[in-house]
Design a protein around this motif. Sequence first.
Motif, PDB file in Angstrom:
ATOM      1  N   GLY A   4       0.782  -1.176   0.007  1.00  0.00           N
ATOM      2  CA  GLY A   4       0.011  -0.071  -0.204  1.00  0.00           C
ATOM      3  C   GLY A   4       0.824   1.217  -0.102  1.00  0.00           C
ATOM      4  O   GLY A   4       0.322   2.306   0.103  1.00  0.00           O
ATOM      5  N   THR A   5       2.212   1.181  -0.125  1.00  0.00           N
ATOM      6  CA  THR A   5       2.929   2.316   0.013  1.00  0.00           C
ATOM      7  C   THR A   5       3.232   2.779  -1.675  1.00  0.00           C
ATOM      8  O   THR A   5       3.320   2.350  -2.535  1.00  0.00           O
ATOM      9  CB  THR A   5       4.334   2.049   0.189  1.00  0.00           C
ATOM     10  N   HIS A   6       2.737   4.187  -1.652  1.00  0.00           N
ATOM     11  CA  HIS A   6       2.877   5.097  -2.680  1.00  0.00           C
ATOM     12  C   HIS A   6       3.986   5.828  -3.096  1.00  0.00           C
ATOM     13  O   HIS A   6       4.565   5.581  -4.181  1.00  0.00           O
ATOM     14  CB  HIS A   6       1.638   6.146  -2.703  1.00  0.00           C
ATOM     15  N   VAL A   7       4.704   6.583  -1.933  1.00  0.00           N
ATOM     16  CA  VAL A   7       5.979   6.805  -2.027  1.00  0.00           C
ATOM     17  C   VAL A   7       7.046   6.370  -0.953  1.00  0.00           C
ATOM     18  O   VAL A   7       6.374   6.058   0.106  1.00  0.00           O
ATOM     19  CB  VAL A   7       5.887   8.402  -1.991  1.00  0.00           C
ATOM     20  N   ARG A   8       8.127   6.271  -1.553  1.00  0.00           N
ATOM     21  CA  ARG A   8       9.156   5.792  -0.401  1.00  0.00           C
ATOM     22  C   ARG A   8      10.461   6.554  -0.549  1.00  0.00           C
ATOM     23  O   ARG A   8      11.000   6.428  -1.519  1.00  0.00           O
ATOM     24  CB  ARG A   8       9.542   4.312  -0.460  1.00  0.00           C
ATOM     25  N   LEU A   9      10.999   7.062   0.441  1.00  0.00           N
ATOM     26  CA  LEU A   9      12.204   7.667   0.627  1.00  0.00           C
ATOM     27  C   LEU A   9      12.986   6.788   1.391  1.00  0.00           C
ATOM     28  O   LEU A   9      12.665   6.488   2.480  1.00  0.00           O
ATOM     29  CB  LEU A   9      12.201   9.213   0.940  1.00  0.00           C
ATOM     30  N   SER A  10      14.296   6.521   1.137  1.00  0.00           N
ATOM     31  CA  SER A  10      15.186   5.808   2.029  1.00  0.00           C
ATOM     32  C   SER A  10      16.557   6.398   2.196  1.00  0.00           C
ATOM     33  O   SER A  10      17.257   6.351   1.396  1.00  0.00           O
ATOM     34  CB  SER A  10      15.320   4.276   1.512  1.00  0.00           C
ATOM     35  N   GLY A  11      16.921   6.788   3.198  1.00  0.00           N
ATOM     36  CA  GLY A  11      18.279   7.570   3.254  1.00  0.00           C
ATOM     37  C   GLY A  11      18.277   8.692   2.504  1.00  0.00           C
ATOM     38  O   GLY A  11      19.674   9.121   1.972  1.00  0.00           O
ATOM     39  N   VAL A  12      17.250   9.554   2.052  1.00  0.00           N
ATOM     40  CA  VAL A  12      17.550  10.404   1.039  1.00  0.00           C
ATOM     41  C   VAL A  12      18.125  11.661   1.753  1.00  0.00           C
ATOM     42  O   VAL A  12      17.979  12.119   2.771  1.00  0.00           O
ATOM     43  CB  VAL A  12      16.057  10.821   0.635  1.00  0.00           C
ATOM     44  N   THR A  13      19.147  12.022   1.016  1.00  0.00           N
ATOM     45  CA  THR A  13      19.929  13.515   1.396  1.00  0.00           C
ATOM     46  C   THR A  13      20.006  14.318   0.162  1.00  0.00           C
ATOM     47  O   THR A  13      20.206  13.788  -1.182  1.00  0.00           O
ATOM     48  CB  THR A  13      21.221  12.963   1.771  1.00  0.00           C
ATOM     49  N   PRO A  30      20.174  12.895   6.197  1.00  0.00           N
ATOM     50  CA  PRO A  30      19.165  11.639   5.815  1.00  0.00           C
ATOM     51  C   PRO A  30      17.990  11.495   6.258  1.00  0.00           C
ATOM     52  O   PRO A  30      17.868  11.649   7.413  1.00  0.00           O
ATOM     53  CB  PRO A  30      20.077  10.445   5.759  1.00  0.00           C
ATOM     54  N   LEU A  31      16.990  11.120   5.423  1.00  0.00           N
ATOM     55  CA  LEU A  31      15.587  10.925   5.953  1.00  0.00           C
ATOM     56  C   LEU A  31      14.974   9.754   5.293  1.00  0.00           C
ATOM     57  O   LEU A  31      15.199   9.476   4.214  1.00  0.00           O
ATOM     58  CB  LEU A  31      14.847  11.958   6.025  1.00  0.00           C
ATOM     59  N   ASP A  32      13.855   9.099   5.995  1.00  0.00           N
ATOM     60  CA  ASP A  32      13.276   7.983   5.539  1.00  0.00           C
ATOM     61  C   ASP A  32      11.851   8.387   5.509  1.00  0.00           C
ATOM     62  O   ASP A  32      11.324   9.529   6.674  1.00  0.00           O
ATOM     63  CB  ASP A  32      13.620   6.773   6.333  1.00  0.00           C
ATOM     64  N   LEU A  33      10.956   7.941   4.529  1.00  0.00           N
ATOM     65  CA  LEU A  33       9.581   8.441   4.653  1.00  0.00           C
ATOM     66  C   LEU A  33       8.714   7.443   3.629  1.00  0.00           C
ATOM     67  O   LEU A  33       9.159   6.933   2.712  1.00  0.00           O
ATOM     68  CB  LEU A  33       9.199   9.628   4.215  1.00  0.00           C
ATOM     69  N   GLU A  34       7.453   6.973   4.270  1.00  0.00           N
ATOM     70  CA  GLU A  34       6.652   6.098   3.382  1.00  0.00           C
ATOM     71  C   GLU A  34       5.216   6.807   3.511  1.00  0.00           C
ATOM     72  O   GLU A  34       4.779   7.061   4.606  1.00  0.00           O
ATOM     73  CB  GLU A  34       6.436   4.815   3.942  1.00  0.00           C
ATOM     74  N   LEU A  35       4.573   7.033   2.413  1.00  0.00           N
ATOM     75  CA  LEU A  35       3.326   7.660   2.185  1.00  0.00           C
ATOM     76  C   LEU A  35       2.354   6.494   1.741  1.00  0.00           C
ATOM     77  O   LEU A  35       2.732   5.754   0.511  1.00  0.00           O
ATOM     78  CB  LEU A  35       3.159   8.760   1.043  1.00  0.00           C
ATOM     79  N   ALA A  36       1.416   6.139   2.529  1.00  0.00           N
ATOM     80  CA  ALA A  36       0.274   4.997   2.106  1.00  0.00           C
ATOM     81  C   ALA A  36      -0.485   5.492   1.037  1.00  0.00           C
ATOM     82  O   ALA A  36      -0.796   6.867   0.942  1.00  0.00           O
ATOM     83  CB  ALA A  36      -0.225   4.669   3.296  1.00  0.00           C
TER      84      ALA A  36
END
Length: 269
Positions: A4-13, A30-36
């Motif tokens: 169900g994840t639409h957008v995923r950021l992993s270790g983004v800098t 760096p940051l992580d984010l998941e948008l459902a």
Amino acid sequence: MNAGTHVRLSGVTRVYEARGGAAEVHALGPLDLELAKGEFFAVVGPSGCGKSTLLEIICGLATASAGEATFEGRPLRGDVPDGVGVVFQEDASFPWLSVWDNVAFGLRRRGLDAAEQKRRIEDALGLMGLRDFARAYPAQLSGGMRQRVCIARTLVLQPRLILLDEPFGALDQQTRLLMGDEVLRLWRETGATVFLITHALDEAAMLADRVGVMSARPGRFLDTIVTGWPRDRDSRIAGHEEFGRVTGRLWSLLREESMKAMRGGGRQP
């Protein structure tokens, strides 16, 4: 990644290279984010913390210096993918075009047939309450109505992900709340995922399912607050006692970081 994840950021800098004698700028992460899929996510943070940079990475207008960013499982690499629509704070309506032609602009560039264009434009104008103003020009409209034109121009492209970068920042408080009601209604009716950047804590608290609070530069997520509101909410929720607790929690996280930004004391890794 969850199905169900639409957008995923992993270790983004994101680091801006040194130019003209100026030092490089570590803007984000760096940051992580998941948008459902179908959620409404808002971001708040001090000025200069990288909020707009984050949005540009999510919509494909900028690339991460490190880490991975994906939309619907596909890498984001410097161009806006199909299915993503963006509305910026600045009035982006074309003053020489009518409301109808403003909304039609992107569709005509896609080469859709006339019948499909007409159907989509009428649907978007109806959803944004602009049917009676289809032949008017932007100069004849209020600031709030011009922003509705910009949102309608995005909606006709039927985005699955809508990115809003301070879309109501130039409007007065009452108009912002009413525009928030409009955005919540279109979110429910389209089923799109919405990502909002705002400086207004009350706006974030009212609109979002979750609010990400960013640190001073380089921007990282300090915390993510789940608001717990029902999907059929509107601006009347601002009168609830729990609303005050949510905004108070946001400010308690943000106050020190905002003071750092005012002193020019963004953190370095």
